[in-house]
Design an enzyme around this catalytic site. Structure first.
Site, PDB file in Angstrom:
ATOM      1  N   GLU A  78      -4.887   2.714  -4.119  1.00 40.75           N
ATOM      2  CA  GLU A  78      -3.476   2.826  -3.942  1.00 40.75           C
ATOM      3  C   GLU A  78      -2.748   1.303  -3.471  1.00 40.75           C
ATOM      4  O   GLU A  78      -1.533   1.419  -3.064  1.00 40.75           O
ATOM      5  CB  GLU A  78      -2.964   3.809  -3.284  1.00 40.75           C
ATOM      6  CG  GLU A  78      -3.303   3.589  -1.816  1.00 40.75           C
ATOM      7  CD  GLU A  78      -4.552   4.387  -1.444  1.00 40.75           C
ATOM      8  OE1 GLU A  78      -4.769   4.617  -0.289  1.00 40.75           O
ATOM      9  OE2 GLU A  78      -5.642   4.259  -2.201  1.00 40.75           O
ATOM     10  N   ASN A 102      -2.069  13.227  -2.818  1.00 40.88           N
ATOM     11  CA  ASN A 102      -3.104  13.699  -3.657  1.00 40.88           C
ATOM     12  C   ASN A 102      -3.636  15.018  -3.245  1.00 40.88           C
ATOM     13  O   ASN A 102      -4.060  15.841  -4.106  1.00 40.88           O
ATOM     14  CB  ASN A 102      -4.488  12.589  -3.630  1.00 40.88           C
ATOM     15  CG  ASN A 102      -4.345  11.539  -4.726  1.00 40.88           C
ATOM     16  OD1 ASN A 102      -3.788  11.891  -5.961  1.00 40.88           O
ATOM     17  ND2 ASN A 102      -4.846  10.575  -4.381  1.00 40.88           N
ATOM     18  N   ASP A 129       0.807  -1.128  -0.019  1.00 37.26           N
ATOM     19  CA  ASP A 129      -0.058  -0.147   0.053  1.00 37.26           C
ATOM     20  C   ASP A 129       0.844   1.337   0.096  1.00 37.26           C
ATOM     21  O   ASP A 129       1.750   1.446   0.739  1.00 37.26           O
ATOM     22  CB  ASP A 129      -0.916   0.026   1.244  1.00 37.26           C
ATOM     23  CG  ASP A 129      -2.013   1.063   1.179  1.00 37.26           C
ATOM     24  OD1 ASP A 129      -2.831   0.830   0.556  1.00 37.26           O
ATOM     25  OD2 ASP A 129      -1.811   2.142   1.767  1.00 37.26           O
ATOM     26  N   ASP A 156      -2.102   9.939 -10.115  1.00 38.47           N
ATOM     27  CA  ASP A 156      -2.082   8.751 -11.050  1.00 38.47           C
ATOM     28  C   ASP A 156      -0.501   8.750 -11.465  1.00 38.47           C
ATOM     29  O   ASP A 156      -0.153   7.479 -11.949  1.00 38.47           O
ATOM     30  CB  ASP A 156      -2.832   9.425 -12.147  1.00 38.47           C
ATOM     31  CG  ASP A 156      -4.481   9.582 -11.767  1.00 38.47           C
ATOM     32  OD1 ASP A 156      -4.720   8.812 -10.671  1.00 38.47           O
ATOM     33  OD2 ASP A 156      -5.361  10.021 -12.518  1.00 38.47           O
TER      34      ASP A 156
END
Length: 226
Positions: free
Chosen positions: A147, A112, A104, A121
């Site tokens: 993720e 973000n 993870d 992304d």
């Protein structure tokens, strides 16, 4: 309908005086009729094959797209679950071990929020490329969701799984994610387990998930295994 038109032409021509022909012309007209039929049949068969091939190609493309994550081009969860079922069968039948790494991205929401979703992304795309370079050729790296990523290494031990995880950590440490004027390093927390013939696949993944969150609790950017 075309055949019916030919039959009516042959048998009803004299009745309705559609045309006259001498007997010696009859073979020529028969040959011409069959040439027309053969040409139309060939044209139809050519079109049928052409569109049949298009349908097959489209079906294969859709089947491929159904197993690939469109952002990272890694296999998706559906594809990987099918592979896990096959590996589990090999483990039960032939005692062939395999290792699961569940990873993870650390602080992904913060990345973000700070840099934007386009940057996030790009981070996932670069992470996928890092996996491709770091895992064995017979291994599968997949996007498990968001993720979170799952790597399965067939015919491997936990120690070998830990080595792959360490290789990924080092590769990420040496690379920077950049987009426009923004840049940062990303890290992973990873849980590594050896699949068990006594456990279901879901329980294997649950155990890897527990180890992943143990790695996060210990400070992130590390691997925990059992």
């Amino acid at each position: 309908m075309f055949l019916l038109a030919i039959v009516l032409g042959f048998y009803c021509a004299d009745i309705f005086n559609i045309y006259d022909y001498s007997p010696e012309q009859f073979p020529i007209r028969i040959i011409i009729s069959f040439m027309i039929v053969a040409s139309l049949s060939g044209y139809y068969e050519c079109l049928r094959e052409k569109y049949s091939n298009k349908i097959i190609a489209l079906s294969q493309k859709n089947e491929f797209l159904a197993t690939i994550d469109p952002l990272t081009n890694l296999p998706n969860r559906r594809y990987t679950m099918n592979k896990l079922v096959a590996f589990k069968s090999e483990l039960k039948d032939n005692n062939t071990p395999f290792v699961i790494l569940l990873a993870d991205v650390d602080n992904f929401k913060k990345i973000n929020d700070q840099f934007g979703h386009d940057f996030g992304d790009e981070a996932l795309i670069q992470l996928a490329k890092t996996f491709d370079k770091s895992i064995p050729k017979n291994a599968i790296a997949s996007r498990w969701g968001g993720e979170e990523f799952l790597i399965v290494i067939p015919d491997a031990t936990v120690e070998q799984g830990e080595q792959v995880a360490e290789k990924i950590h080092n590769a990420l440490k040496a690379s920077v994610v950049s987009l426009f004027s923004d840049s940062t390093n990303i890290t992973l927390s990873i849980g590594v387990i050896s699949a068990s013939a006594e456990r279901s696949i879901d329980l294997d993944i649950k155990r890897a998930d527990e180890l992943l969150y143990k790695a996060k609790a210990q400070g992130k950017n590390r691997t925990c295994s059992s």
